[in-house]
Design a protein around this motif. Structure first.
Motif, PDB file in Angstrom:
ATOM      1  N   PRO A   1      43.889  37.376  41.452  1.00  0.00           N
ATOM      2  CA  PRO A   1      43.710  38.633  42.444  1.00  0.00           C
ATOM      3  C   PRO A   1      44.973  38.770  42.855  1.00  0.00           C
ATOM      4  O   PRO A   1      45.886  37.939  43.225  1.00  0.00           O
ATOM      5  CB  PRO A   1      42.661  37.851  43.220  1.00  0.00           C
ATOM      6  CG  PRO A   1      42.265  36.688  42.816  1.00  0.00           C
ATOM      7  CD  PRO A   1      43.137  36.097  41.783  1.00  0.00           C
TER       8      PRO A   1
ATOM      9  N   VAL B   1      42.002  41.137  39.260  1.00  0.00           N
ATOM     10  CA  VAL B   1      41.394  42.251  39.984  1.00  0.00           C
ATOM     11  C   VAL B   1      42.563  42.625  41.042  1.00  0.00           C
ATOM     12  O   VAL B   1      43.383  41.920  41.189  1.00  0.00           O
ATOM     13  CB  VAL B   1      40.242  41.647  40.769  1.00  0.00           C
ATOM     14  CG1 VAL B   1      39.021  41.221  39.792  1.00  0.00           C
ATOM     15  CG2 VAL B   1      40.524  40.482  41.897  1.00  0.00           C
TER      16      VAL B   1
ATOM     17  N   ALA C   1      36.913  35.390  41.663  1.00  0.00           N
ATOM     18  CA  ALA C   1      37.709  36.181  40.550  1.00  0.00           C
ATOM     19  C   ALA C   1      38.735  35.146  40.240  1.00  0.00           C
ATOM     20  O   ALA C   1      39.176  35.068  39.066  1.00  0.00           O
ATOM     21  CB  ALA C   1      38.262  37.403  41.181  1.00  0.00           C
TER      22      ALA C   1
ATOM     23  N   SER D   1      39.672  36.495  36.585  1.00  0.00           N
ATOM     24  CA  SER D   1      39.534  37.936  36.171  1.00  0.00           C
ATOM     25  C   SER D   1      40.580  38.626  37.158  1.00  0.00           C
ATOM     26  O   SER D   1      41.064  38.423  38.106  1.00  0.00           O
ATOM     27  CB  SER D   1      38.322  38.341  36.844  1.00  0.00           C
ATOM     28  OG  SER D   1      38.061  39.427  36.487  1.00  0.00           O
TER      29      SER D   1
ATOM     30  N   CYS E   1      42.881  44.250  44.718  1.00  0.00           N
ATOM     31  CA  CYS E   1      41.724  44.768  45.999  1.00  0.00           C
ATOM     32  C   CYS E   1      43.132  45.046  47.071  1.00  0.00           C
ATOM     33  O   CYS E   1      44.092  44.408  47.303  1.00  0.00           O
ATOM     34  CB  CYS E   1      41.427  43.514  46.820  1.00  0.00           C
ATOM     35  SG  CYS E   1      40.543  43.723  48.256  1.00  0.00           S
TER      36      CYS E   1
ATOM     37  N   SER F   1      48.154  41.214  38.177  1.00  0.00           N
ATOM     38  CA  SER F   1      46.884  40.789  37.872  1.00  0.00           C
ATOM     39  C   SER F   1      46.744  40.574  36.512  1.00  0.00           C
ATOM     40  O   SER F   1      46.017  39.601  36.318  1.00  0.00           O
ATOM     41  CB  SER F   1      45.910  41.585  38.540  1.00  0.00           C
ATOM     42  OG  SER F   1      45.875  42.881  37.821  1.00  0.00           O
TER      43      SER F   1
ATOM     44  N   ILE G   1      33.924  44.222  40.411  1.00  0.00           N
ATOM     45  CA  ILE G   1      35.147  44.374  39.786  1.00  0.00           C
ATOM     46  C   ILE G   1      35.497  42.907  39.221  1.00  0.00           C
ATOM     47  O   ILE G   1      36.441  43.075  37.939  1.00  0.00           O
ATOM     48  CB  ILE G   1      36.403  44.771  40.646  1.00  0.00           C
ATOM     49  CG1 ILE G   1      36.770  43.906  41.771  1.00  0.00           C
ATOM     50  CG2 ILE G   1      35.909  46.333  41.084  1.00  0.00           C
ATOM     51  CD1 ILE G   1      37.793  44.104  42.542  1.00  0.00           C
ATOM     52  N   ALA G   2      35.311  41.893  39.636  1.00  0.00           N
ATOM     53  CA  ALA G   2      35.272  40.727  39.057  1.00  0.00           C
ATOM     54  C   ALA G   2      34.730  40.416  37.515  1.00  0.00           C
ATOM     55  O   ALA G   2      35.475  40.144  36.695  1.00  0.00           O
ATOM     56  CB  ALA G   2      34.711  39.260  39.763  1.00  0.00           C
TER      57      ALA G   2
ATOM     58  N   ALA H   1      40.951  46.618  37.071  1.00  0.00           N
ATOM     59  CA  ALA H   1      39.465  46.643  37.982  1.00  0.00           C
ATOM     60  C   ALA H   1      40.029  46.733  39.422  1.00  0.00           C
ATOM     61  O   ALA H   1      40.875  45.828  39.792  1.00  0.00           O
ATOM     62  CB  ALA H   1      38.708  45.192  37.568  1.00  0.00           C
TER      63      ALA H   1
ATOM     64  N   GLY I   1      36.969  43.039  35.520  1.00  0.00           N
ATOM     65  CA  GLY I   1      38.174  42.715  34.939  1.00  0.00           C
ATOM     66  C   GLY I   1      38.059  41.800  33.634  1.00  0.00           C
ATOM     67  O   GLY I   1      38.975  41.798  32.722  1.00  0.00           O
TER      68      GLY I   1
END
Length: 364
Positions: A171, A107, A100, A105, A109, A165, A71-72, A81, A75
């Motif tokens: 992140p 992302v 990330a 990036s 989580c 994000s 997903i990094a 992502a 993104g």
């Protein structure tokens, strides 16, 4: 998703996926890469069905390390992502979250917390990952951490996580716990505006050849530049994205007026549901008590606490760990007294237990 405003029965894990769909709308693509782990597996199960129907991609990865790295990369392509995990899986993602952040990036989580450490209690709740969410990678890196306390708020904060994000290129971690992840509540799926992609942002695969590296690098070229001056400029740039915008990011809920309270109970996540019930009971006994519920755990609402600390009072931090947020509260409270109310995992406090602690704070 409902278009006629009918209420649907969802779990918190279900609501994560619905929040992603709200963020993507019909214009953005979701890329979900994940590995199933209790008690977060239902996020992946629902995502595998729903996200492809919305034109997105669901990728079953071989492990959590691959999931966060996938997903990094996603993104950087302009996708929304996201991954979801719990317990040991979150630990495995720590390096990838730092990566990330380093390559900027966007992302998301989702961590559905369970009892730990190690394998711990996979099917029981915990709140023991709060400090890990903030400090769980090597080096300094920015992060935004959101903590819902209901199914509806899980949807809304997942949606918000996507926006944050994308806006700050950091992140964002959504910290459920097993209770919120598995509880069912009837909610309406709102119609929310699509989270827009910054038109000035360079996107890999869209006519741009971009270099990204986890090494210390030049901010303009993104090529490696290994020296103390470059490190100073880069890390301060990364941290300032959250630090300088903290007041726009921070959210919290108050119940009763904390400025008038002699005891303030600070809480977050599923524990806050019992806390609110306990505060109601305490108020019926004419006790001057209020609740502050953290919605944004990081960045931390230090300005709020420092303003409240102008008056001497007791702060009771109720959480399902050994005192992780209590430690943070103690950093900013100098005039008042900070107490902890702690369980190690598996259940939240009952309203009666919290009421006893409130009464004890008054009699201290």
């Amino acid at each position: 998703m409902t278009k006629d405003n009918k209420r649907v029965l969802l779990t918190g894990n279900d609501a994560v996926v619905e929040g992603l769909c709200c963020a993507a709308g019909s214009e953005r693509r979701i890329v979900y890469a994940g590995y199933p782990i209790t008690p977060a597996s239902e996020v992946a199960t629902r995502a595998s069905v729903i996200i492809p129907k919305h034109g997105g991609a669901f990728i079953q990865m071989e492990d959590e390390i691959a999931s966060i790295q996938a997903i990094a990369g996603a993104g950087l392509t302009g996708a929304i992502a996201v991954t979801a995990t719990s317990g040991p899986g979150f630990s495995l993602m720590s390096e990838g979250l730092g990566f990330a952040a380093m390559i900027e990036s966007p992302v998301v989580c989702v961590n559905v917390q369970r009892g730990g450490p190690s394998t711990g209690m996979p099917t029981w709740m915990g709140q023991g990952d709060m400090m890990q969410a903030r400090w769980g990678t090597h080096g300094e890196r920015p992060v935004i951490v959101l903590v819902p306390n209901s199914v509806e708020e899980t949807l809304l904060l997942t949606y918000e996580a996507c926006g944050l994000s994308q806006k700050y290129l950091v992140p964002v971690i959504v910290m459920l716990d097993e209770i919120i992840g598995h509880m069912e509540e009837p909610i309406s799926i709102p119609e929310l505006p699509t989270v827009q992609l910054d038109p000035d942002r360079e996107i890999i695969g869209n006519g741009h050849r971009l270099h990204r590296t986890g090494l210390t690098h030049d901010l303009e070229t993104n090529l490696p530049k290994i020296n103390p001056d470059a490190e100073e400029q880069l890390v301060r740039h990364l941290l300032d994205k959250v630090k300088k915008n903290a007041q726009d990011i921070i959210k919290y809920e108050t119940f009763m007026d904390p400025t008038e309270a002699e005891v303030i109970v600070i809480c977050y996540g599923s524990e806050s549901r019992s806390v609110k019930a306990a505060v109601k009971l305490a108020r019926k006994k004419n006790l001057e008590v209020a609740m502050i519920r953290l919605i944004t755990a990081w960045p931390f609402p230090k300005d709020l606490l420092q303003e409240l600390d102008k008056t001497e009072r007791v702060y009771l931090v109720a959480e399902i760990n050994a005192g992780q947020i209590k430690t943070e509260v103690e950093r900013y409270i100098k005039k008042g007294r900070v107490q902890g109310l702690n369980l190690m995992g598996g259940r939240i406090h009952t309203p009666g237990e919290i009421l006893d602690a409130i009464e004890g704070a008054f009699s201290y």
